[in-house]
Design a protein around this motif. Structure first.
Motif, PDB file in Angstrom:
ATOM      1  N   ALA A   1     121.357   7.726  61.553  1.00 12.64           N
ATOM      2  CA  ALA A   1     120.512   7.607  60.367  1.00 12.64           C
ATOM      3  C   ALA A   1     121.378   7.542  59.115  1.00 12.64           C
ATOM      4  CB  ALA A   1     119.546   8.789  60.278  1.00 12.64           C
ATOM      5  N   GLY A   2     120.774   7.065  58.045  1.00 16.66           N
ATOM      6  CA  GLY A   2     121.461   7.002  56.763  1.00 16.66           C
ATOM      7  C   GLY A   2     120.469   7.149  55.633  1.00 16.66           C
TER       8      GLY A   2
ATOM      9  N   GLU B   1     115.900   5.696  50.030  1.00 15.32           N
ATOM     10  CA  GLU B   1     115.796   4.729  51.119  1.00 15.32           C
ATOM     11  C   GLU B   1     116.478   5.304  52.350  1.00 15.32           C
ATOM     12  OE1 GLU B   1     117.163   0.130  52.215  1.00 15.32           O
ATOM     13  OE2 GLU B   1     117.222   0.851  50.132  1.00 15.32           O
ATOM     14  N   ARG B   2     115.697   5.485  53.411  1.00 16.93           N
ATOM     15  CA  ARG B   2     116.224   6.038  54.659  1.00 16.93           C
ATOM     16  C   ARG B   2     116.229   4.958  55.737  1.00 16.93           C
ATOM     17  NH1 ARG B   2     112.955  10.169  52.520  1.00 16.93           N
ATOM     18  NH2 ARG B   2     114.072  12.122  52.129  1.00 16.93           N
ATOM     19  N   SER B   3     117.311   4.875  56.490  1.00 19.93           N
ATOM     20  CA  SER B   3     117.426   3.918  57.586  1.00 19.93           C
ATOM     21  C   SER B   3     117.686   4.664  58.888  1.00 19.93           C
ATOM     22  CB  SER B   3     118.556   2.921  57.307  1.00 19.93           C
ATOM     23  OG  SER B   3     119.794   3.596  57.124  1.00 19.93           O
ATOM     24  N   PHE B   4     117.243   4.045  60.010  1.00 19.69           N
ATOM     25  CA  PHE B   4     117.347   4.693  61.310  1.00 19.69           C
ATOM     26  C   PHE B   4     117.880   3.690  62.337  1.00 19.69           C
ATOM     27  CE2 PHE B   4     113.816   6.371  58.866  1.00 19.69           C
ATOM     28  CZ  PHE B   4     114.109   7.726  58.814  1.00 19.69           C
TER      29      PHE B   4
ATOM     30  N   LYS C   1     113.340  -1.312  60.099  1.00 16.83           N
ATOM     31  CA  LYS C   1     112.700  -1.069  58.809  1.00 16.83           C
ATOM     32  C   LYS C   1     113.192   0.238  58.199  1.00 16.83           C
ATOM     33  CE  LYS C   1     108.409  -3.620  59.712  1.00 16.83           C
ATOM     34  NZ  LYS C   1     106.920  -3.536  59.738  1.00 16.83           N
ATOM     35  N   SER C   2     113.371   0.207  56.891  1.00  8.93           N
ATOM     36  CA  SER C   2     113.774   1.412  56.169  1.00  8.93           C
ATOM     37  C   SER C   2     112.550   2.125  55.620  1.00  8.93           C
ATOM     38  CB  SER C   2     114.720   1.061  55.019  1.00  8.93           C
ATOM     39  OG  SER C   2     115.905   0.475  55.500  1.00  8.93           O
ATOM     40  N   SER C   3     112.668   3.421  55.455  1.00  7.87           N
ATOM     41  CA  SER C   3     111.620   4.220  54.823  1.00  7.87           C
ATOM     42  C   SER C   3     111.937   4.347  53.337  1.00  7.87           C
ATOM     43  CB  SER C   3     111.561   5.606  55.474  1.00  7.87           C
ATOM     44  OG  SER C   3     110.740   6.475  54.730  1.00  7.87           O
TER      45      SER C   3
END
Length: 224
Positions: free
Chosen positions: A151-152, A175-178, A183-185
């Motif tokens: 995650a980032g 902005e969160r990425s998995f 798709k990012s949150s």
């Protein structure tokens, strides 16, 4: 401990006046939320604690941190770590929690001698933070990035300051990425702050308000 001949010190970036020797901050989520959701939990596990001790030129010499949902915290003693000084940067090296993991933090200074970028190197948990300052060298924008194994997160925060130099409005774009998703949150959040000050114009109570509700209450104990 000496960081060389520059204007950088932690008193300034924490907007502390009167050259305090130590500051302890204890935070609790909204009291109504605490009573509603955490009635059966211990109070200590729901406290966020940050404690700072300063040397004679305003640099943090020792600090303590305890996160929410934790019962114990950890100390970082800067007098016991390796510090390398360069004209435009500072490098700190330490072992983390006696687990034989090398922790390294690099602080880069701008042309006026103030902190402009911080890079923390912890295995699997690197973080980069960039600071933008106004004409008075006060921090008005913070951009951070951190990436873990799966995650980032990237956060852009814009600060509005009051006449005393404290943040009264904080606009954050998160902005969160998995690893398991393309798709990012995305989250946009605005937090405003209200303060109670002591006789030296340092705040001793801060109320954080998010979405028109109190989200956190922080009390400071300052020793001069």
């Amino acid at each position: 401990m000496c960081f060389g001949q520059n204007k950088y010190n932690d008193w300034f970036d924490l907007n502390l006046k009167g050259k305090p020797k130590s500051v302890k901050e204890v935070s609790l989520t909204s009291l109504t939320d605490f009573v509603t959701r955490e009635l059966n939990a211990s109070l200590n596990s729901n406290l966020l604690i940050e404690e700072y001790y300063f040397d004679t030129i305003g640099l943090i010499s020792k600090k303590f941190s305890k996160s929410y949902n934790g019962t114990t915290g950890y100390w970082l003693d800067y007098s016991k770590i390796d510090i390398l000084n360069f004209q435009d940067s500072i490098i700190l090296i330490d072992s983390v929690s006696n687990r034989h993991i090398e922790w390294r933090e690099r602080k880069y200074l701008d042309k006026n001698g103030f902190l402009k970028r911080r890079f923390s190197e912890i295995p699997m948990f690197p973080e980069t933070i960039i600071y933008q300052r106004d004409e008075f060298n006060r921090i008005i924008q913070v951009d951070s990035k951190s990436y873990h194994i799966d995650a980032g997160v990237k956060i852009k925060t814009i600060n509005e300051l009051n006449a005393n130099g404290d943040i009264v409005s904080e606009k954050s774009h998160i902005e969160r990425s998995f690893a398991h998703s393309d798709k990012s949150s995305i989250e946009d959040k605005i937090t405003t702050y209200q303060y109670v000050y002591d006789t030296k114009n340092n705040w001793i109570i801060r109320i954080s308000i998010t979405d028109d509700s109190i989200s956190k209450i922080t009390q400071r104990e300052i020793k001069y």
